[in-house]
Enzyme design. Structure first.
Site: not given
Length: 551
Positions: A38, A63, A66, A168, A293
């Site tokens: 941010d 997630n 902008h 996978r 994240t």
């Protein structure tokens, strides 16, 4: 701290390549967040994207967010690169990104008024993974399962999608070009998800029971909006298959071998701009784990998320907010105010002009400041800075600028220059503090090493900050159009940050509009006022300013 009498801006010595440092003349420029996200990366990317031929994303998913203000109109991008605002720019979603296609299509739809052919300018790697509604449902189930140990995710399915990639059983965009195989594997993935997460558990909360039911029935409309089913999604697996069959047709010509595309463009001499999602302290390896994240957000991920070698990278710009914010949970050394606005905060006198900011639905009504009043600085940063997440809508936690944190980020990323953002938000704070170093609570007489950032949360909780205090400014700087027009104390604040980091500051943001980003025509200034030269390192990319003043 007593304010220093900083010298007038020195003339620029020839060896300093300011156009490369600022990204304007860079052949391959990367813009990365240097804190917890941010920071306002989108505005600089938007400015630089006006003069490049390819703009790319390499990590994360929806997630990230902008918000761009162009000609008075807001555009919120969660997946699309900011180069979409430049009608002459190609845009690439790289293999390191996880893409929720319905979200991508909504963003393209919102752009139709601006550019009816916007879809023709976005290309998606065949190797990028597809994020399904089932990943979002699983994300919600797992987050609720954590209870008091909740990480505070956006519940956009990012973690479960990257998990599917790692074990996978994920599906990639290339599968859409072979739809029969795609359909078979999607049915298998949904069955796998239902088997592992669909059955109710003894300690499930009502929201978890709802999500598990939605997954068992694969009714994602019910998951997203149980009352009305009006927030997207599908009501069955068959409807999901049909939806993706249509997506496959719409996107067929835009799904490409991204490694070939980017290398061909580099060979043509195209200028490439790469924008990062999230930021350094949210990196899954280098961030405040587990409050991070699910992807690598730092410079190494540019190579792995796009398929380019390190030597192709010409410039790395770190975006640093003039104070510090973060969303979600986890230690925050300079924190002044939290999401609930329940901390004691730090009081200072407000010296700016009177302001009143509407807060829809807030129990205390509009936020107002009068000249001379005592104010809570953290709350002021939240309200004047409009610190609410683009993706989540959550109020951001706010604190003083943390130089120790930014130094760590610079070590990992090798920033060539810094874009300092939201300087205008500090207007009116009579005395501004900067955390210049960390010390340990048990041994406060010793500074921790420069650039050191604890890897364990318990060690980070033991950190105390060493602060310097600078005089603030009362003048409105949101209409300033040049470095020289900034108030003296605002320039001193910027120069002190530059001096502490030993990295040149190339851009300063003073407002929300694209025109509110000031290009700073200056190299780094040593404490004695002298300016180092900037010779290039032999053979390859120039030395980064992150390692010391002689960049």
């Amino acid at each position: 701290m007593q304010n220093k009498a900083y010298p007038a801006m020195p003339s620029l010595p020839a060896p300093v390549e300011t156009g490369r440092l600022s990204g304007e003349d860079s052949s391959f420029c990367v813009v990365l967040g240097a804190q917890w996200g941010d920071e306002g990366k989108g505005k600089l990317v938007d400015i630089l994207a006006q003069n490049v031929q390819l703009c790319a994303r390499f990590n994360g998913g929806a997630n990230a967010g902008h918000t761009l203000l162009v000609d008075g109109k807001k555009y919120a991008f969660h997946l699309l690169p900011c180069g979409m605002i430049n009608k002459a720019c190609k845009n690439l979603i790289g293999n390191g990104v996880v893409v929720h296609i319905p979200t991508l299509m909504r963003e393209l739809e919102d752009l139709k008024e601006f550019d009816p052919r916007a879809i023709e300018r976005v290309f998606i790697s065949t190797r990028a993974h597809i994020l399904f509604d089932s990943h979002q449902i699983i994300d919600g189930i797992l987050e609720a399962e954590q209870g008091t140990n909740s990480i505070g995710t956006t519940k956009r399915g990012i973690g479960p999608c990257y998990s599917a990639k790692a074990i996978r059983n994920g599906l990639r965009f290339g599968e859409l070009l072979h739809f029969e195989e795609f359909e078979r594997r999607l049915r298998e993935l949904i069955a796998w998800s239902q088997k592992r997460f669909g059955d109710p558990r003894e300690k499930d909360t009502p929201s978890q029971l709802q999500l598990r039911k939605a997954l068992r029935e694969y009714n994602t409309k019910y998951a997203f909006d149980p009352e009305n089913g009006a927030k997207g999604g599908v009501s069955s697996i068959e409807e999901e298959i049909d939806r993706y069959r249509k997506f496959a047709e719409l996107l067929r010509t835009q799904i490409v071998d991204s490694v070939t595309l980017i290398h061909e463009d580099i060979s043509r001499g195209y200028k490439v701009l790469v924008e990062g999602a999230n930021a350094a302290l949210l990196d899954i390896d280098f961030g405040t784990y587990p409050f991070v994240t699910s992807s690598n957000t730092t410079i190494g991920s540019v190579c792995t998320g796009l398929g380019v070698p390190p030597r192709k990278i010409d410039t790395v710009i770190g975006v640093v907010k003039a104070y510090t914010t973060r969303v979600g949970h986890g230690p925050f050394p300079t924190e002044l105010q939290n999401e609930a606005q329940s901390l004691e905060d730090h009081f200072e006198t407000y010296i700016g002009r009177a302001v009143s900011i509407e807060r829809k639905g807030h129990s205390s009504g509009a936020y107002s400041l009068q000249t001379g009043q005592k104010m809570k600085v953290g709350e002021m940063l939240q309200e004047v800075g409009h610190e609410y997440g683009t993706t989540t809508g959550r109020r951001r936690r706010c604190g003083w600028l943390d130089i120790a944190l930014v130094k760590y980020s610079a070590m990992v990323n090798g920033f060539d220059s810094i874009n300092l953002t939201k300087l205008d938000v500090l207007t009116g704070v009579s005395k501004i503090r900067i955390a210049v170093a960390y010390r340990n609570k048990q041994m406060t007489e010793v500074r921790l090493p420069a650039g050191y950032f604890p890897s364990h949360l318990e060690d980070l909780k033991e950190v105390v900050c060493e602060y310097e205090t600078l005089e603030g400014w009362s003048e409105d700087i949101s209409k300033c159009t040049s470095w020289a027009s900034l108030p003296l104390n605002a320039r001193k604040y910027v120069l002190r940050i530059q001096e502490l980091l030993s990295i040149p500051i190339s851009w300063v943001g003073v407002g929300p509009d694209r025109s509110s980003m000031l290009r700073v025509q200056m190299p780094i200034v040593r404490p004695d006022g002298s300016v180092p030269s900037a010779p290039s390192s032999p053979g390859g990319r120039r030395n980064s300013g992150a390692s010391g003043p002689s960049w």
